[in-house]
Design a protein around this motif. Structure first.
Motif, PDB file in Angstrom:
ATOM      1  N   GLN A 143     -65.293  -9.733  -1.805  1.00 41.38           N
ATOM      2  CA  GLN A 143     -65.625  -8.799  -1.347  1.00 41.38           C
ATOM      3  C   GLN A 143     -65.076  -8.288  -0.057  1.00 41.38           C
ATOM      4  O   GLN A 143     -64.985  -8.788   0.575  1.00 41.38           O
ATOM      5  CB  GLN A 143     -67.301  -7.827  -1.017  1.00 41.38           C
ATOM      6  CG  GLN A 143     -67.310  -8.151  -2.750  1.00 41.38           C
ATOM      7  CD  GLN A 143     -68.359  -6.790  -2.947  1.00 41.38           C
ATOM      8  OE1 GLN A 143     -69.398  -6.998  -2.462  1.00 41.38           O
ATOM      9  NE2 GLN A 143     -68.756  -5.905  -3.748  1.00 41.38           N
ATOM     10  N   GLU A 185     -66.113  -2.867   0.977  1.00 43.04           N
ATOM     11  CA  GLU A 185     -66.802  -3.246  -0.322  1.00 43.04           C
ATOM     12  C   GLU A 185     -67.589  -3.250  -0.338  1.00 43.04           C
ATOM     13  O   GLU A 185     -68.043  -2.647  -1.565  1.00 43.04           O
ATOM     14  CB  GLU A 185     -65.664  -3.997  -1.643  1.00 43.04           C
ATOM     15  CG  GLU A 185     -63.912  -3.473  -1.494  1.00 43.04           C
ATOM     16  CD  GLU A 185     -63.069  -5.097  -2.129  1.00 43.04           C
ATOM     17  OE1 GLU A 185     -62.837  -4.452  -3.276  1.00 43.04           O
ATOM     18  OE2 GLU A 185     -63.354  -6.003  -1.848  1.00 43.04           O
ATOM     19  N   ARG A 186     -68.193  -3.991   0.543  1.00 43.06           N
ATOM     20  CA  ARG A 186     -69.535  -4.410   0.748  1.00 43.06           C
ATOM     21  C   ARG A 186     -70.518  -3.342   1.481  1.00 43.06           C
ATOM     22  O   ARG A 186     -71.446  -2.913   0.517  1.00 43.06           O
ATOM     23  CB  ARG A 186     -69.175  -6.050   1.452  1.00 43.06           C
ATOM     24  CG  ARG A 186     -69.092  -6.876   0.727  1.00 43.06           C
ATOM     25  CD  ARG A 186     -70.006  -8.338   1.840  1.00 43.06           C
ATOM     26  NE  ARG A 186     -69.192  -8.248   3.270  1.00 43.06           N
ATOM     27  CZ  ARG A 186     -68.287  -9.531   2.504  1.00 43.06           C
ATOM     28  NH1 ARG A 186     -67.758  -9.629   1.620  1.00 43.06           N
ATOM     29  NH2 ARG A 186     -67.252  -9.317   4.286  1.00 43.06           N
TER      30      ARG A 186
END
Length: 142
Positions: free
Chosen positions: A108, A112-113
């Motif tokens: 990721q 995205e995290r």
């Protein structure tokens, strides 16, 4: 300083091929392949593309591509990302990872995290609000 490997398309060559839509095979089928050549061929077959579309896009000649499928040559490691992009799957590197007792995990990005963490916090906050509202309504009704 190391430079990023460019695909034939990024190098400005005219691509006469199309990219396959995302496709995959059950992991059990991928792991059942006896050889790297079989996994490579499965990745190609799963894409629905003609061989010519694949080898032109990744920048290898027809003879070398044929030898890869026959198991007498291997795809250069720096071409694997381009190959996966063209065929729309990760069957070949997934098979390779399995040979050393591993599996692939998509990394990721930081964005995205952060988005996942924000979604978790929002879900927790919604749950707290719902519990508080239910408690408030229960006390008001009593």
């Amino acid at each position: 300083m190391a430079s990023k490997q460019l695909s034939p398309v990024e190098q400005g060559e005219l691509a006469l091929s199309r990219r396959a839509p995302a496709n995959d095979m059950p992991i059990e089928l991928v792991r059942r392949q006896k050889t790297g050549a079989a996994a490579f061929a499965l990745a190609c077959q799963s894409s629905g593309l003609e061989d010519k579309e694949i080898y032109l896009a990744i920048g290898v000649d027809a003879g070398y591509f044929s030898r890869i499928k026959a198991g007498t040559a291997t795809l250069q490691a720096d071409l694997v990302p381009f190959f996966c992009d063209v065929v729309g799957n990760r069957i070949y590197p997934e098979w390779q990872a399995f040979q050393v007792g591993c599996t692939l995990v998509q990394i990721q990005s930081e964005a995205e995290r952060r988005a996942d963490a924000a979604e978790r916090r929002a879900a927790e906050a919604e749950l707290k609000v719902r519990v508080l509202m239910e408690t408030f309504h229960a006390r008001a009704a009593a």
